[in-house]
Write a protein that holds these residues in place. Structure first.
Motif, PDB file in Angstrom:
ATOM      1  N   SER A 131      -1.319  -2.756-123.406  1.00  6.23           N
ATOM      2  CA  SER A 131      -1.207  -2.294-122.009  1.00  6.23           C
ATOM      3  C   SER A 131      -0.534  -3.369-121.149  1.00  6.23           C
ATOM      4  O   SER A 131       0.154  -3.055-120.181  1.00  6.23           O
ATOM      5  CB  SER A 131      -2.577  -1.939-121.444  1.00  6.23           C
TER       6      SER A 131
ATOM      7  N   THR B 281       2.658  -2.437-118.865  1.00  4.11           N
ATOM      8  CA  THR B 281       2.658  -2.627-117.396  1.00  4.11           C
ATOM      9  C   THR B 281       3.689  -3.680-116.983  1.00  4.11           C
ATOM     10  O   THR B 281       4.223  -3.617-115.877  1.00  4.11           O
ATOM     11  CB  THR B 281       1.256  -3.011-116.862  1.00  4.11           C
TER      12      THR B 281
ATOM     13  N   ASP C 203       6.830  -1.709-116.786  1.00  5.30           N
ATOM     14  CA  ASP C 203       6.794  -0.822-115.615  1.00  5.30           C
ATOM     15  C   ASP C 203       7.038  -1.613-114.329  1.00  5.30           C
ATOM     16  O   ASP C 203       7.785  -1.184-113.454  1.00  5.30           O
ATOM     17  CB  ASP C 203       5.437  -0.108-115.526  1.00  5.30           C
ATOM     18  N   ASP C 204       6.424  -2.772-114.264  1.00  6.08           N
ATOM     19  CA  ASP C 204       6.590  -3.594-113.065  1.00  6.08           C
ATOM     20  C   ASP C 204       8.050  -4.056-112.937  1.00  6.08           C
ATOM     21  O   ASP C 204       8.645  -3.998-111.858  1.00  6.08           O
ATOM     22  CB  ASP C 204       5.659  -4.806-113.138  1.00  6.08           C
TER      23      ASP C 204
ATOM     24  N   SER D 285      10.176  -1.158-111.875  1.00  4.92           N
ATOM     25  CA  SER D 285       9.867  -0.565-110.567  1.00  4.92           C
ATOM     26  C   SER D 285      10.859  -1.047-109.509  1.00  4.92           C
ATOM     27  O   SER D 285      11.105  -0.357-108.526  1.00  4.92           O
ATOM     28  CB  SER D 285       8.441  -0.906-110.141  1.00  4.92           C
TER      29      SER D 285
ATOM     30  N   TRP E 259      -1.846   7.113-122.804  1.00 11.17           N
ATOM     31  CA  TRP E 259      -0.391   6.906-122.864  1.00 11.17           C
ATOM     32  C   TRP E 259       0.211   7.612-124.083  1.00 11.17           C
ATOM     33  O   TRP E 259       1.246   8.288-123.977  1.00 11.17           O
ATOM     34  CB  TRP E 259      -0.114   5.396-122.930  1.00 11.17           C
TER      35      TRP E 259
ATOM     36  N   TYR F  43       3.377   4.238-118.600  1.00  9.74           N
ATOM     37  CA  TYR F  43       1.960   3.882-118.514  1.00  9.74           C
ATOM     38  C   TYR F  43       1.523   3.856-117.048  1.00  9.74           C
ATOM     39  O   TYR F  43       0.519   4.435-116.678  1.00  9.74           O
ATOM     40  CB  TYR F  43       1.761   2.513-119.178  1.00  9.74           C
ATOM     41  N   THR F  44       2.294   3.165-116.227  1.00 14.22           N
ATOM     42  CA  THR F  44       2.058   3.208-114.778  1.00 14.22           C
ATOM     43  C   THR F  44       3.260   3.871-114.128  1.00 14.22           C
ATOM     44  O   THR F  44       4.385   3.387-114.281  1.00 14.22           O
ATOM     45  CB  THR F  44       1.910   1.790-114.182  1.00 14.22           C
ATOM     46  N   ARG F  45       3.014   4.943-113.432  1.00 13.74           N
ATOM     47  CA  ARG F  45       4.138   5.608-112.742  1.00 13.74           C
ATOM     48  C   ARG F  45       4.254   5.041-111.347  1.00 13.74           C
ATOM     49  O   ARG F  45       3.269   5.004-110.610  1.00 13.74           O
ATOM     50  CB  ARG F  45       3.900   7.111-112.669  1.00 13.74           C
ATOM     51  N   TYR F  46       5.437   4.614-111.020  1.00 15.35           N
ATOM     52  CA  TYR F  46       5.686   4.100-109.666  1.00 15.35           C
ATOM     53  C   TYR F  46       6.300   5.220-108.842  1.00 15.35           C
ATOM     54  O   TYR F  46       7.175   5.934-109.326  1.00 15.35           O
ATOM     55  CB  TYR F  46       6.628   2.894-109.707  1.00 15.35           C
TER      56      TYR F  46
END
Ligand SMILES: Cc1ncc(C[n+]2csc(CCOP(=O)(O)OP(=O)(O)O)c2C)c(N)n1
Length: 573
Positions: free
Chosen positions: A149, A153, A156-157, A160, A199, A206-209
């Motif tokens: 994870s 992330t 994703d970060d 973003s 996921w 995993y993280t949607r922005y």
């Protein structure tokens, strides 16, 4: 799409990384060979959703990815091995930053214990692209102590920034310790994947922005300003659809619209794109002199005459609308800056239709087109006449190289259907990577792609001709070979002791026949306009890549000067 068996931890991490990028919308992976990147490459090969592209030269590979990203308007991933392979991406990273293209660099690296201690093919890679990436991250070497994870992330970060900040290249440095290849015993990944069940069952990152809605506020002075005399300028606009919307809006508003070659509107009927060559036209000057307000859509204007004139006047308002979150005001003129797509801005700024007769500059353009037809009817073979001939025959996509090609086209009044879409690399205006970028752009359409390029530019990117061999649709490279960099003839470079020729133009006698043969391109060398025209039209119908070399003794800038003179003389005839 993630499969369930992994050779080792490197492969598990590489697979999860690529899957997450897939969920962010990446579809194209550009891959150069190397061993350190094997986990990424094997994960790429195992994934069903990607289109893979390969090249032996990372410099061309970066530009190939840039062209694909421009054509698809999606982020593109570049995968390289460690060492100088990464450094070879630098020019493409620079261009991607300058023109806000999401190029995601995955550079494989050695783990920390092999950096800075003399290990083979190991150089300091984190931060190698300095401030050019919009985000750079250095992933740790895969470890079962680090949850997956964290990897997801982190990706994703990093990505973003593409939806919230300025778009541009993202550098993800990926350290992989040995073993890089599958061993006999595959990894039991279940315990590591178990916490990721949500996921694994979904198809989203995993993280949607979530992007805050772009809302363009109507400028409080707009309702008053729109009835003032104004001037509209279309600079670089990548979307043909938005450009058309602008054209319609301008017609309703009734202000004159000057179109840069990069506006996607230069071939449209009723627009004026040849204002540079037309600068002395009394009708044009009269219309321009009335304007008190300028609204420009898209930056990076090509015309120096226009830029000079704009700086000499004092404007009540000078607005720029351009989605790129960058300072785009080289002459320091702007009173208002809107970072928004053209279409959204237009929607927020309605015209008051019917309140004035639309400004019509088409007669200026038509007058010049008539003069040019007369001038070029002599059918003398030259750089400018070939570009004129080409401009009327174009079909499909057009990629235009820097230096004189882009300037010649920008000057001429353009007729015919014109290209469906036009692309340049004007972020850094390099003469590097143009064949590779054009090859990437060509891969994004089933239509033919035409590339117009100078000889030094081709020589700079010669081995990218290998990329053209994979072209399914017709890809026609038109090489203007004037034996060096003729743009320097336009500049006040002294030529004592042949200084200009030796150190600026780099005069040469080379031709591209051998290169075309080496890389398997159809090769033609027409020596008159009729032959050129026929050859080009045939090439547009021929699958795969062709190279049409125009060996020309004169220089386009001298020809442009002569045409300008002829036009000015015509006014007094
Ligand atoms: C990578 C890079 N190096 C150098 C330059 C400077 N430069 C601009 S135009 C040019 C000459 C280009 O020659 P060619 O491609 O033959 O086109 P022509 O000038 O003949 O139209 C050079 C060297 C540049 N823009 N980019």
């Amino acid at each position: 799409m993630i499969h369930k068996t992994f050779a080792n931890l490197n492969h598990l991490w590489a697979s999860a990384l690529l899957e997450e990028l897939y969920r962010w919308g990446v579809r194209d992976l550009c891959i150069a060979p190397g061993s350190r990147s094997a986990p990424l490459v094997m994960a790429a090969a195992a994934h069903q959703g990607f289109i893979t592209h390969t090249h032996f030269d990372e410099r061309g590979l970066g530009f190939l990815g840039l062209g694909i990203a421009k054509g698809t308007e999606r982020p593109v991933v570049i995968i390289t091995t460690s060492g100088s392979a990464v450094a070879n991406l630098y020019p493409a990273v620079v261009e991607a930053r300058q023109c806000a293209i999401p190029l995601i660099i995955l550079s494989a690296d050695r783990p920390p214990e092999l950096i800075d201690c003399g290990a083979n093919q190991a150089i300091p890679q984190p931060g190698i692209f300095a401030n050019y990436p919009v985000t750079s991250i250095n992933l740790p070497a895969p470890s079962s102590r680090i949850p997956l994870s964290f990897l997801l992330t982190s990706i994703d970060d990093a990505l973003s920034s593409l939806i919230s900040g300025p778009a541009g290249p993202v550098h993800i440095n990926c350290m992989y310790p040995e073993p890089l290849y599958p061993a006999e015993q595959p990894l039991n990944a279940n315990p590591l994947l178990e916490p990721l069940s949500r996921w694994l069952e979904s198809e989203t990152p995993y993280t949607r922005y979530h992007q805050a809605e772009i809302q363009v506020q109507t400028h409080q002075q707009w309702s008053q300003l729109r009835s003032d005399p104004g001037l509209l300028i279309a600079g670089q606009i990548d979307s043909p659809r938005q450009a058309k919307q602008l054209q319609e809006w301008a017609r309703e508003l009734g202000w004159p619209l000057l179109c840069d070659l990069q506006s996607q509107l230069a071939w449209e009927e009723g627009t004026l794109n040849s204002f540079d060559l037309n600068w002395q036209s009394p009708e044009l000057q009269e219309q321009l002199s009335r304007a008190q307000v300028v609204i420009q859509f898209g930056a990076r204007l090509l015309s120096k005459n226009l830029a000079r004139w704009l700086t000499q006047r004092s404007w009540q308002h000078y607005w720029l609308i351009d989605p790129q979150q960058q300072r785009l005001d080289p002459d320091h003129l702007l009173s208002e800056r809107f970072c928004s797509p053209v279409a959204q801005w237009l929607e927020a700024h309605p015209t008051e239709s019917g309140n004035r007769a639309p400004s019509d500059l088409s007669s200026v353009e038509l007058g010049l087109a008539r003069l040019c037809r007369e001038y070029f009817s002599r059918r003398e073979f030259g750089e400018l006449s070939a570009v004129w001939e080409l401009s009327a025959l174009l079909q499909g996509q057009l990629f235009i190289g820097n230096s004189m090609p882009v300037r010649l086209l920008d000057n001429l009044p353009l007729g015919g259907d014109g290209p469906a879409r036009l692309m340049t690399n004007r972020g850094a205006s390099g003469i590097d990577g143009l064949i590779a970028t054009a090859s990437g752009f060509a891969r994004t359409s089933s239509q033919p792609t035409t590339v117009l390029i100078g000889d030094l530019s081709l020589l700079h990117d010669l081995n990218s001709l290998a990329l053209t061999a994979e072209s399914q649709a017709p890809l026609v490279i038109i090489l203007i070979n004037n034996g060096g960099g003729s743009i320097f003839r336009m500049l006040p470079v002294p030529n004592e002791n042949r200084m200009r020729e030796r150190f600026f133009e780099l005069k040469h006698q080379l031709n591209a026949r051998g290169a075309a043969q080496m890389f398997g391109l159809d090769y033609h060398q027409p020596d008159n306009l009729d032959d050129f025209s026929q050859t080009y039209q045939q090439a547009l119908k021929t699958r795969g890549a062709s190279l049409i070399e125009l060996q020309i003794e004169t220089a386009g800038c001298d020809e442009l000067k002569a045409l300008r003179q002829w036009i000015n003389d015509a006014a007094s005839r």
